[in-house]
Design a protein around this motif. Structure first.
Motif, PDB file in Angstrom:
ATOM      1  N   THR A   1     -49.069 -25.899 -54.356  1.00 34.38           N
ATOM      2  CA  THR A   1     -48.439 -26.872 -53.470  1.00 34.38           C
ATOM      3  C   THR A   1     -47.069 -27.250 -54.012  1.00 34.38           C
ATOM      4  O   THR A   1     -46.930 -27.643 -55.173  1.00 34.38           O
ATOM      5  N   THR A   2     -46.063 -27.135 -53.160  1.00 33.00           N
ATOM      6  CA  THR A   2     -44.697 -27.492 -53.515  1.00 33.00           C
ATOM      7  C   THR A   2     -44.213 -28.619 -52.611  1.00 33.00           C
ATOM      8  O   THR A   2     -44.323 -28.522 -51.381  1.00 33.00           O
ATOM      9  N   ALA A   3     -43.694 -29.679 -53.202  1.00 34.82           N
ATOM     10  CA  ALA A   3     -43.223 -30.828 -52.429  1.00 34.82           C
ATOM     11  C   ALA A   3     -41.836 -30.548 -51.863  1.00 34.82           C
ATOM     12  O   ALA A   3     -40.933 -30.122 -52.581  1.00 34.82           O
ATOM     13  N   GLU A   4     -41.678 -30.772 -50.565  1.00 33.53           N
ATOM     14  CA  GLU A   4     -40.386 -30.643 -49.895  1.00 33.53           C
ATOM     15  C   GLU A   4     -40.073 -31.955 -49.174  1.00 33.53           C
ATOM     16  O   GLU A   4     -40.925 -32.833 -49.050  1.00 33.53           O
ATOM     17  N   LYS A   5     -38.835 -32.060 -48.678  1.00 26.65           N
ATOM     18  CA  LYS A   5     -38.445 -33.271 -47.958  1.00 26.65           C
ATOM     19  C   LYS A   5     -39.259 -33.448 -46.682  1.00 26.65           C
ATOM     20  O   LYS A   5     -39.536 -34.566 -46.259  1.00 26.65           O
TER      21      LYS A   5
ATOM     22  N   GLY B   1     -42.310 -32.392 -46.266  1.00 23.73           N
ATOM     23  CA  GLY B   1     -43.738 -32.427 -46.563  1.00 23.73           C
ATOM     24  C   GLY B   1     -44.101 -31.391 -47.608  1.00 23.73           C
ATOM     25  O   GLY B   1     -43.230 -30.744 -48.194  1.00 23.73           O
ATOM     26  N   SER B   2     -45.385 -31.257 -47.852  1.00 22.28           N
ATOM     27  CA  SER B   2     -45.862 -30.302 -48.855  1.00 22.28           C
ATOM     28  C   SER B   2     -45.977 -28.909 -48.245  1.00 22.28           C
ATOM     29  O   SER B   2     -46.429 -28.742 -47.109  1.00 22.28           O
TER      30      SER B   2
ATOM     31  N   ASP C   1     -51.406 -27.787 -60.364  1.00 23.43           N
ATOM     32  CA  ASP C   1     -51.236 -27.792 -58.914  1.00 23.43           C
ATOM     33  C   ASP C   1     -51.523 -26.425 -58.292  1.00 23.43           C
ATOM     34  O   ASP C   1     -51.117 -26.153 -57.165  1.00 23.43           O
TER      35      ASP C   1
END
Length: 276
Positions: free
Chosen positions: A98-102, A104-105, A123
């Motif tokens: 899972t990578t967090a972006e502006k 959402g994930s 993660d």
């Protein structure tokens, strides 16, 4: 009131009557007054292991070995010592992260090939495959849904046995066709995108091909032409489906036929004959 000794290489938690704590690192001798002392457990991971640390603030952390760490109840909820996943040269893992972006994930996927000792980060998680499989202790030709559960994906040629049942020839003779199917995974990305159970796809396709072959022939003609079941040309649906989902069918071997006669005069007494 008493004295306590914390040995060299050890650590201890001292709590006072107010619940306040402090860590003692040995070697050390301490005088306790209205205090309690708890020796901390040490967790050690070798180079092919890792420590899974759950912090009191909700974080999870993985630390690859070699590493040693004391469980501090003031900071840690728990610590687990886990083994890395050992892959040989003919195996692969499907790993998600899972990578967090502006916006959402976002879940990313990657393929890890052996040989390697794989240690996931906190993660990351692994794809678990649930395919049709045979219980070799009972009947190797009966495929059970979701019987084969695994995370290590084999990328070497394999095979399985399967009996195509309830096949009827054009003169209404019911037969069971025994086959052995050899296959090899050639494109992992195609397999992941286009199927959740390639063995089930092979079974459905080969059943359709065998039924199509048998319904055009009488039982006697089937016996005479059974050798064609060793040819890949007899299995167009199997070949097409395998190619579409990233597999190659290298060979289909016809093993035998088991007959069950179900004509109107002898429907109540089916006979079974093994044919070589």
């Amino acid at each position: 009131m008493k004295f306590k000794t914390v040995r060299e290489g050890s650590q201890a938690l001292v709590l006072n009557h107010l619940g306040e704590g402090r860590i003692l690192v040995g070697p050390q001798r301490v005088f306790l007054f209205r205090q309690s002392l708890q020796v901390l457990q040490n967790y050690t991971a070798t180079p092919d292991q890792y420590l899974k640390i759950k912090w009191q603030d909700g974080r999870t952390e993985h630390r690859s070995g070699p590493v040693s760490m004391f469980l501090n109840p003031l900071e840690h909820e728990r610590i687990e010592m886990l083994s890395g996943i050992k892959l040989n040269a003919n195996q692969a893992l499907i790993v998600y992260k899972t990578t967090a972006e502006k916006t959402g994930s976002i879940v990313e996927r990657r393929i890890v090939y052996g040989p390697i000792v794989f240690i996931p980060t906190a993660d990351e998680w692994l794809h678990e495959f649930k395919w049709h499989g045979a219980d070799m202790k009972t009947n190797k030709t009966v495929m059970i849904p979701e019987f084969a559960k695994f995370t290590k994906l084999s990328i070497i040629p394999q095979h399985f046995y399967y009996n195509v049942r309830e096949v009827r020839t054009c003169d209404d003779t019911q037969i069971v066709v025994k086959l052995m199917i050899f296959y090899e995974l050639t494109d992992i990305e195609k397999m992941l995108e286009l199927t959740h159970d390639p063995i089930a796809d092979f079974i459905n396709a080969v059943c359709a091909d065998v039924v199509s072959f048998a319904t055009k022939l009488s039982y006697e003609e089937f016996q005479q032409q059974a050798s064609k079941l060793n040819s890949q040309n007899t299995y167009p649906q199997l070949m097409q489906r395998a190619k579409r989902i990233g597999y190659n069918i290298s060979k289909v071997v016809y093993r035998a036929t088991m007959q069950g006669i179900t004509c109107s005069l002898c429907k109540m007494m089916p006979s079974r004959v093994e044919l070589s």
